[in-house]
Write a protein that holds these residues in place. Structure first.
Motif, mmCIF file in Angstrom:
data_model
loop_
_atom_site.group_PDB
_atom_site.id
_atom_site.type_symbol
_atom_site.label_atom_id
_atom_site.label_comp_id
_atom_site.label_asym_id
_atom_site.label_seq_id
_atom_site.Cartn_x
_atom_site.Cartn_y
_atom_site.Cartn_z
ATOM 1 N N GLY A 49 0.822 -1.214 0.000
ATOM 2 C CA GLY A 49 0.000 0.000 0.000
ATOM 3 C C GLY A 49 0.852 1.258 0.000
ATOM 4 N N ALA A 50 1.933 1.239 0.765
ATOM 5 C CA ALA A 50 2.832 2.399 0.808
ATOM 6 C C ALA A 50 3.466 2.633 -0.563
ATOM 7 N N MET A 51 3.859 1.542 -1.226
ATOM 8 C CA MET A 51 4.452 1.678 -2.557
ATOM 9 C C MET A 51 3.430 2.250 -3.546
ATOM 10 N N LYS A 52 2.210 1.733 -3.530
ATOM 11 C CA LYS A 52 1.180 2.213 -4.460
ATOM 12 C C LYS A 52 0.890 3.693 -4.247
ATOM 13 N N ARG A 53 0.740 4.100 -3.005
ATOM 14 C CA ARG A 53 0.454 5.503 -2.708
ATOM 15 C C ARG A 53 1.638 6.401 -3.073
ATOM 16 N N SER A 54 2.833 5.898 -2.834
ATOM 17 C CA SER A 54 4.029 6.667 -3.166
ATOM 18 C C SER A 54 4.149 6.848 -4.675
ATOM 19 N N ARG A 55 3.963 5.781 -5.423
ATOM 20 C CA ARG A 55 4.045 5.865 -6.891
ATOM 21 C C ARG A 55 2.980 6.800 -7.452
ATOM 22 N N ALA A 56 1.804 6.786 -6.862
ATOM 23 C CA ALA A 56 0.723 7.655 -7.330
ATOM 24 C C ALA A 56 1.106 9.125 -7.200
ATOM 25 N N ARG A 57 2.025 9.425 -6.298
ATOM 26 C CA ARG A 57 2.486 10.803 -6.086
ATOM 27 C C ARG A 57 3.859 11.042 -6.706
ATOM 28 N N GLY A 58 4.319 10.112 -7.536
ATOM 29 C CA GLY A 58 5.608 10.272 -8.201
ATOM 30 C C GLY A 58 6.802 9.848 -7.386
ATOM 31 N N VAL A 65 5.460 -10.094 -3.586
ATOM 32 C CA VAL A 65 5.784 -8.722 -3.194
ATOM 33 C C VAL A 65 7.152 -8.307 -3.739
ATOM 34 N N ALA A 66 8.050 -9.261 -3.894
ATOM 35 C CA ALA A 66 9.383 -8.957 -4.412
ATOM 36 C C ALA A 66 9.331 -8.419 -5.837
ATOM 37 N N LYS A 67 8.253 -8.665 -6.553
ATOM 38 C CA LYS A 67 8.117 -8.148 -7.921
ATOM 39 C C LYS A 67 7.767 -6.663 -7.937
ATOM 40 N N VAL A 68 7.322 -6.137 -6.807
ATOM 41 C CA VAL A 68 6.867 -4.751 -6.727
ATOM 42 C C VAL A 68 7.984 -3.798 -6.311
ATOM 43 N N PHE A 69 8.972 -4.311 -5.596
ATOM 44 C CA PHE A 69 10.006 -3.482 -4.988
ATOM 45 C C PHE A 69 11.394 -3.774 -5.534
#
Length: 122
Positions: free
Chosen positions: A64-73, A94-98
């Motif tokens: 969730g933190a990654m998704k919200r962070s990406r949404a804000r650049g 999850v390792a595919k996301v980070f």
């Protein structure tokens, strides 16, 4: 076990170092801390070096933190030298996301990686 959170600046990144267990009891505190960190930092490294346990609630907070962070650049990277925690990250996808490195230095220096850039095997 409790969860300790320490935040500092390092080479243009905000590093959130965690120690203890990330589970259903501690995940809300981590979620709040990361939300507050995202409000003032676009580049975040979450250091899991001293995390001994990570459950699905903790995984959800990180994604969730990654998704919200990406949404804000912004971006979130993980430091995870522990083979057991890395296996959890891998088995759950999850390792595919980070971008995951073994040290804060590695995470701070690593090239930007997005899931679509990763080879299909990893």
């Amino acid at each position: 076990m409790a969860l300790s959170l320490v935040t500092c600046a390092d080479r243009g990144w905000t590093v959130v170092s965690l120690a203890g267990e990330i589970d259903v009891a501690t995940a809300p505190r981590l979620r709040e801390h990361l939300a507050a960190t995202r409000a003032s930092a676009a580049k975040i490294i979450v250091d899991l070096t001293d995390v001994g346990f990570l459950d699905s609630a903790g995984l959800g907070v990180l994604v969730g933190a990654m998704k919200r962070s990406r949404a804000r650049g912004g971006t979130v990277r993980l430091v995870c030298p522990c083979p057991q925690i890395r296996e959890v990250l891998s088995l759950t996808g999850v390792a595919k996301v980070f971008l995951i490195e073994e040290t804060v230095d590695g995470a701070a220096a690593g090239r930007p990686v997005h899931p679509e850039d990763r080879p299909s095997g990893g």
